[in-house]
Motif scaffolding. Structure first.
Motif, short mmCIF file in Angstrom:
data_model
loop_
_atom_site.label_atom_id
_atom_site.label_comp_id
_atom_site.label_asym_id
_atom_site.label_seq_id
_atom_site.Cartn_x
_atom_site.Cartn_y
_atom_site.Cartn_z
N ALA A 1 11.52 15.35 -7.52
CA ALA A 1 10.82 16.77 -8.20
C ALA A 1 10.19 17.63 -7.02
CB ALA A 1 9.80 16.85 -9.10
N LEU A 2 9.44 16.74 -6.22
CA LEU A 2 8.74 17.68 -5.16
C LEU A 2 9.41 17.25 -3.38
CD1 LEU A 2 4.99 17.46 -6.18
CD2 LEU A 2 7.02 19.20 -6.69
N GLY A 3 10.32 16.35 -3.54
CA GLY A 3 10.79 15.98 -2.26
C GLY A 3 12.18 16.45 -2.40
N GLY A 4 13.17 15.71 -3.05
CA GLY A 4 14.65 16.10 -3.29
C GLY A 4 14.97 17.31 -3.58
N ILE A 5 14.38 18.17 -4.54
CA ILE A 5 14.71 19.55 -4.68
C ILE A 5 14.27 20.49 -3.86
CG2 ILE A 5 14.27 21.40 -6.59
CD1 ILE A 5 14.14 19.34 -8.70
N PRO A 6 13.19 20.22 -3.27
CA PRO A 6 13.07 21.29 -2.06
C PRO A 6 13.96 21.01 -0.87
CG PRO A 6 10.85 20.74 -3.02
CD PRO A 6 11.82 20.05 -3.49
N LEU A 7 14.26 19.73 -0.47
CA LEU A 7 14.97 19.36 0.34
C LEU A 7 16.47 19.85 0.20
CD1 LEU A 7 15.71 17.75 2.97
CD2 LEU A 7 16.38 15.86 1.52
N LEU A 8 16.84 20.07 -1.04
CA LEU A 8 18.29 20.51 -1.37
C LEU A 8 18.23 22.04 -0.87
CD1 LEU A 8 21.23 20.56 -2.46
CD2 LEU A 8 20.00 20.95 -4.79
N SER A 9 16.94 22.76 -1.47
CA SER A 9 17.07 24.12 -1.03
C SER A 9 16.88 24.34 0.55
CB SER A 9 15.63 24.69 -1.53
OG SER A 9 15.42 25.91 -1.48
N TRP A 10 16.25 23.71 1.24
CA TRP A 10 15.94 23.54 2.72
C TRP A 10 17.53 23.31 3.21
CZ3 TRP A 10 16.64 19.90 6.70
CH2 TRP A 10 16.03 20.33 8.06
N ILE A 11 18.31 22.73 2.45
CA ILE A 11 19.67 22.41 3.21
C ILE A 11 20.36 23.72 2.92
CG2 ILE A 11 21.90 21.19 2.92
CD1 ILE A 11 19.77 18.61 2.47
N GLN A 12 20.37 24.29 1.57
CA GLN A 12 21.02 25.34 1.36
C GLN A 12 21.02 26.57 2.33
OE1 GLN A 12 21.55 26.35 -2.68
NE2 GLN A 12 22.36 24.22 -3.32
N GLY A 13 19.43 26.74 2.53
CA GLY A 13 18.95 27.69 3.56
C GLY A 13 19.64 27.77 4.89
N ILE A 14 19.83 26.54 5.27
CA ILE A 14 20.37 26.13 6.53
C ILE A 14 21.87 26.74 6.62
CG2 ILE A 14 21.25 24.65 8.26
CD1 ILE A 14 18.57 23.22 7.60
N VAL A 15 22.48 26.34 5.52
CA VAL A 15 23.96 26.72 5.25
C VAL A 15 24.11 28.19 5.24
CG1 VAL A 15 25.96 26.57 3.79
CG2 VAL A 15 24.57 24.74 4.04
N VAL A 16 23.15 29.01 4.35
CA VAL A 16 23.16 30.43 4.40
C VAL A 16 22.73 30.82 5.90
CG1 VAL A 16 22.00 32.36 3.59
CG2 VAL A 16 22.45 30.48 2.15
N THR A 17 21.88 30.45 6.56
CA THR A 17 21.54 30.94 7.82
C THR A 17 23.04 30.77 8.78
OG1 THR A 17 19.27 30.52 7.40
CG2 THR A 17 20.00 30.49 9.81
N SER A 18 23.47 29.53 8.66
CA SER A 18 24.62 29.04 9.70
C SER A 18 25.80 30.26 9.35
CB SER A 18 25.02 27.93 9.76
OG SER A 18 25.70 27.61 8.31
N LEU A 19 25.79 30.60 8.09
CA LEU A 19 26.91 31.70 8.07
C LEU A 19 26.48 33.08 8.13
CD1 LEU A 19 28.08 29.87 4.52
CD2 LEU A 19 29.28 29.61 6.74
N ARG A 20 25.39 33.55 8.46
CA ARG A 20 25.04 34.79 8.51
C ARG A 20 25.56 35.34 9.98
NH1 ARG A 20 21.18 38.34 6.73
NH2 ARG A 20 20.24 37.01 5.38
N LYS A 21 25.53 34.64 11.01
CA LYS A 21 26.14 35.32 12.14
C LYS A 21 27.73 35.51 12.01
CE LYS A 21 25.81 34.75 17.05
NZ LYS A 21 25.44 34.17 18.23
N PRO A 22 28.64 34.54 11.54
CA PRO A 22 29.80 34.79 11.62
C PRO A 22 30.07 35.94 10.62
CG PRO A 22 29.53 32.62 11.28
CD PRO A 22 28.13 33.07 11.28
N ALA A 23 29.23 36.04 9.55
CA ALA A 23 29.60 37.28 8.54
C ALA A 23 29.16 38.65 9.22
CB ALA A 23 28.74 37.13 7.36
N LYS A 24 28.40 38.70 10.30
CA LYS A 24 27.92 39.81 10.78
C LYS A 24 26.96 40.59 9.92
CE LYS A 24 31.96 39.86 13.84
NZ LYS A 24 33.23 40.44 14.24
N VAL A 25 26.11 39.76 9.27
CA VAL A 25 25.23 40.39 8.30
C VAL A 25 23.67 40.19 9.04
CG1 VAL A 25 23.92 40.27 6.03
CG2 VAL A 25 26.47 39.67 6.19
#
Length: 151
Positions: free
Chosen positions: A17-41
């Motif tokens: 609950a307090l390790g795995g779920i926040p880790l998933l959110s952190w990973i998804q945040g990294i994915v979003v961040t990595s896609l921002r520049k190619p998207a030119k947003v």
């Protein structure tokens, strides 16, 4: 007064609950961040506009990743709370359901971001997370909460 006894294997519930779920959110945040520049947003713009998506397929992919992460963030708090409560009585089942929730949420995000299905329909690859979340709610409310009510 109500006293709460924490089961011996409650640490597994906390880890998920307090390790795995926040880790998933952190990973998804990294994915979003990595896609921002190619998207030119550019910051602080939260999503690409419809025009940007028409001109640049990366913008649509960014929007899909951003929405998948947003949906995760919308569902995390209650799921974590359900787990922390349900785990007081059902630690093994709760940890297993929490792990399944993480897997389905990862499939949801992956399908949303990478699928060629229209309108984000690839997200339904992880759709069973709703059933798991419902089971955690049921364990927390009826399995634990109901017992604490004294009529």
């Amino acid at each position: 007064m109500v006293s709460i006894t924490v089961p011996e294997n409650y640490g597994t519930v906390i880890a998920v609950a307090l390790g795995g779920i926040p880790l998933l959110s952190w990973i998804q945040g990294i994915v979003v961040t990595s896609l921002r520049k190619p998207a030119k947003v550019r910051y602080p713009q939260h999503y690409a506009t419809a025009e940007q998506c028409k001109e640049n397929p990366a913008a649509h992919k960014f929007n899909s990743a951003q929405r998948a992460h947003g949906n995760l963030v919308e569902n995390m708090p209650q799921t974590m709370l359900y787990m922390l409560v349900a785990g007081l009585k059902y630690p093994n089942a709760t940890a297993a359901l929490g792990t399944a929730w993480i897997v389905f949420r990862a499939l949801y995000a992956h399908g949303y971001i990478t699928s060629t299905k229209p309108n984000g329909l690839g997200r339904f690859n992880g759709g069973p997370f709703w059933l798991v979340q419902g089971a955690l709610w049921g364990l927390a409310v009826f399995g634990v909460g109901w017992e604490l009510l004294k009529f």
